[in-house]
Design a protein around this motif. Structure first.
Motif, mmCIF file in Angstrom:
data_model
loop_
_atom_site.group_PDB
_atom_site.id
_atom_site.type_symbol
_atom_site.label_atom_id
_atom_site.label_comp_id
_atom_site.label_asym_id
_atom_site.label_seq_id
_atom_site.Cartn_x
_atom_site.Cartn_y
_atom_site.Cartn_z
ATOM 1 N N LEU A 141 0.968 -1.162 0.250
ATOM 2 C CA LEU A 141 -0.041 -0.023 -0.011
ATOM 3 C C LEU A 141 0.847 1.225 -0.146
ATOM 4 N N LEU A 142 0.328 2.112 -0.887
ATOM 5 C CA LEU A 142 1.205 3.567 -0.829
ATOM 6 C C LEU A 142 0.235 4.657 -0.665
ATOM 7 N N ILE A 143 0.224 5.517 0.468
ATOM 8 C CA ILE A 143 -0.751 6.786 0.835
ATOM 9 C C ILE A 143 0.492 7.854 0.683
ATOM 10 N N ASP A 144 -0.202 8.753 -0.038
ATOM 11 C CA ASP A 144 0.410 9.974 -0.273
ATOM 12 C C ASP A 144 -0.688 11.236 0.409
ATOM 13 N N VAL A 145 -0.411 11.735 1.287
ATOM 14 C CA VAL A 145 -0.980 13.010 2.055
ATOM 15 C C VAL A 145 -0.124 13.916 2.433
ATOM 16 N N MET A 146 -0.944 15.075 2.836
ATOM 17 C CA MET A 146 -0.236 16.235 3.378
ATOM 18 C C MET A 146 -0.119 16.104 5.055
ATOM 19 N N GLY A 147 0.798 15.434 5.329
ATOM 20 C CA GLY A 147 0.830 15.422 6.715
ATOM 21 C C GLY A 147 0.720 16.289 7.773
ATOM 22 N N LYS A 148 0.340 16.389 8.868
ATOM 23 C CA LYS A 148 -0.065 17.197 9.850
ATOM 24 C C LYS A 148 1.087 18.125 10.211
ATOM 25 N N GLU A 149 2.478 17.615 10.214
ATOM 26 C CA GLU A 149 3.247 18.305 10.575
ATOM 27 C C GLU A 149 3.898 19.372 9.448
ATOM 28 N N VAL A 150 3.816 18.643 8.302
ATOM 29 C CA VAL A 150 4.393 19.488 6.909
ATOM 30 C C VAL A 150 3.240 20.633 6.832
ATOM 31 N N PHE A 151 2.096 20.258 7.155
ATOM 32 C CA PHE A 151 1.018 21.423 6.962
ATOM 33 C C PHE A 151 1.311 22.681 7.932
ATOM 34 N N ALA A 152 1.514 22.051 9.349
ATOM 35 C CA ALA A 152 1.827 23.064 9.987
ATOM 36 C C ALA A 152 2.611 24.315 9.900
ATOM 37 N N GLY A 153 3.674 23.910 8.962
ATOM 38 C CA GLY A 153 4.742 24.844 8.496
ATOM 39 C C GLY A 153 4.362 25.917 7.501
ATOM 40 N N TRP A 154 3.090 25.726 6.981
ATOM 41 C CA TRP A 154 2.448 26.831 6.309
ATOM 42 C C TRP A 154 1.138 27.106 6.165
ATOM 43 N N SER A 200 -10.557 17.464 5.349
ATOM 44 C CA SER A 200 -9.858 16.193 5.174
ATOM 45 C C SER A 200 -9.375 16.130 6.720
ATOM 46 N N THR A 201 -8.963 14.655 6.913
ATOM 47 C CA THR A 201 -8.546 14.576 8.323
ATOM 48 C C THR A 201 -6.932 14.788 8.335
ATOM 49 N N LEU A 202 -6.552 15.698 9.257
ATOM 50 C CA LEU A 202 -4.726 15.864 9.461
ATOM 51 C C LEU A 202 -4.378 14.753 10.158
ATOM 52 N N TYR A 203 -3.636 13.864 9.523
ATOM 53 C CA TYR A 203 -2.930 12.729 10.136
ATOM 54 C C TYR A 203 -1.301 13.225 10.526
ATOM 55 N N SER A 204 -0.974 13.108 11.666
ATOM 56 C CA SER A 204 0.433 13.022 12.034
ATOM 57 C C SER A 204 1.029 11.830 11.368
ATOM 58 N N ALA A 205 2.288 11.723 11.302
ATOM 59 C CA ALA A 205 2.948 10.360 10.915
ATOM 60 C C ALA A 205 2.594 9.303 12.057
ATOM 61 N N ALA A 206 2.573 9.690 13.238
ATOM 62 C CA ALA A 206 2.300 8.474 14.078
ATOM 63 C C ALA A 206 0.756 8.221 13.904
ATOM 64 N N GLU A 207 -0.020 8.994 13.834
ATOM 65 C CA GLU A 207 -1.523 8.759 13.598
ATOM 66 C C GLU A 207 -1.904 7.960 12.208
ATOM 67 N N ASP A 232 10.805 14.154 8.106
ATOM 68 C CA ASP A 232 11.476 14.971 9.000
ATOM 69 C C ASP A 232 11.130 16.557 8.810
ATOM 70 N N ASN A 233 11.854 17.323 9.379
ATOM 71 C CA ASN A 233 11.703 18.857 9.487
ATOM 72 C C ASN A 233 11.702 19.397 8.015
#
Ligand code: SAM
Length: 245
Positions: A141-154, A200-207, A232-233
């Motif tokens: 399986l391969l999922i590509d989303v805007m991660g919560k941590e990335v999104f928080a940057g902008w 959309s749901t905002l997922y962190s990597a851990a979530e 990472d950052n």
């Protein structure tokens, strides 16, 4: 009606969501990314395939491709793209909460933030369970989303995108203690104004990792881009790869 069932959204804002450069980008990713490597004959499901952005380059590589989408208009575009490019793919209209084809695929991809659309967390989990059951043992399986941590940057910076004689203004609002996101888009072309909102749901990597594991997957890995870089950052996306045991 769920916001994602609105055909006018996907068709009306297609120019912003699916610009020509994304087709070229998909070709490049398929050619270069180790995560999107396919061999001729691989059975690949593109879940929420949209206008066939990845269906065409996958089929060109000899994969046996199925594209699933809820929007008849998007499937019609995917069909036209396949005809234009002289490739074959099976295109199926279905809701990703319902679509399951037991043991039918070697790889399932879900690209460009096409996951986490449902308010009920159980529905998003159901999608992953369907994908799990649709893979062969050892399938990926391969999922590509805007991660919560990335999104928080902008987040918080509204954007304006020029399109065909008009401009689309985009503003994001974080909801429910950083669990969901609403993106409000306004298209202004002369006197014409069109509005829509995407959720959309905002997922962190851990979530997202935890949800994927809950659906039964193993060997879950998170990446920050299609070149296998770390989440990472410096990450640009959240890409999760997992296997069916
Ligand atoms: C952001 S677009 C991404 C399309 C494509 N993956 C790409 O990379 O261009 C999301 C797609 O999800 C589809 N979609 C929305 N809700 C869906 C559902 N419940 N079941 C299946 N597809 C759905 C939409 O019709 C749209 O084509």
């Amino acid at each position: 009606m769920g916001w994602y069932e609105d055909e006018d959204l996907w068709v009306g804002f297609a120019e912003v969501m699916f610009p020509a450069r994304r087709t070229a980008e998909a070709e490049r990713l398929l050619a270069e990314s180790p995560l999107l490597k396919v061999a001729a004959g691989d059975r690949v499901l593109d879940l929420a395939c949209g206008p066939g952005t990845h269906v065409v380059p996958l089929a060109r590589r000899g994969a046996v491709v199925t594209g699933v989408d809820l929007s008849e208009a998007m499937l019609a575009r995917a069909r036209r793209a396949c005809e234009r490019e002289g490739v074959r793919a099976r295109l199926v209209r279905a809701d990703m909460r319902d679509y399951v084809d037991p043991g039918a695929y070697d790889l399932v991809i879900n690209m460009y933030t096409s996951f986490g659309y449902f308010t009920d967390p159980g529905d998003n989990l159901a999608v992953l369970r369907n994908v799990h059951d649709s893979l062969v043992p050892g399938g990926r399986l391969l999922i590509d989303v805007m991660g919560k941590e990335v999104f928080a940057g902008w987040v918080g910076r509204p954007q304006a995108v020029d399109v065909d004689g008009g401009t689309v203004y985009m503003r994001d609002t974080v909801l429910d203690d950083w669990t969901r996101l609403r993106s409000d888009w306004t298209w202004v072309r002369g006197e014409e104004v069109r509005r829509t909102s995407l959720y959309s749901t905002l997922y962190s990597a851990a979530e997202l990792r935890a949800l994927v594991e809950q659906a039964g997957f193993t060997e879950v890995e998170c990446f920050g881009d299609f070149d296998l870089s770390a989440y990472d950052n410096h990450a640009r996306r959240l890409i999760v790869q997992a296997k069916r045991a």
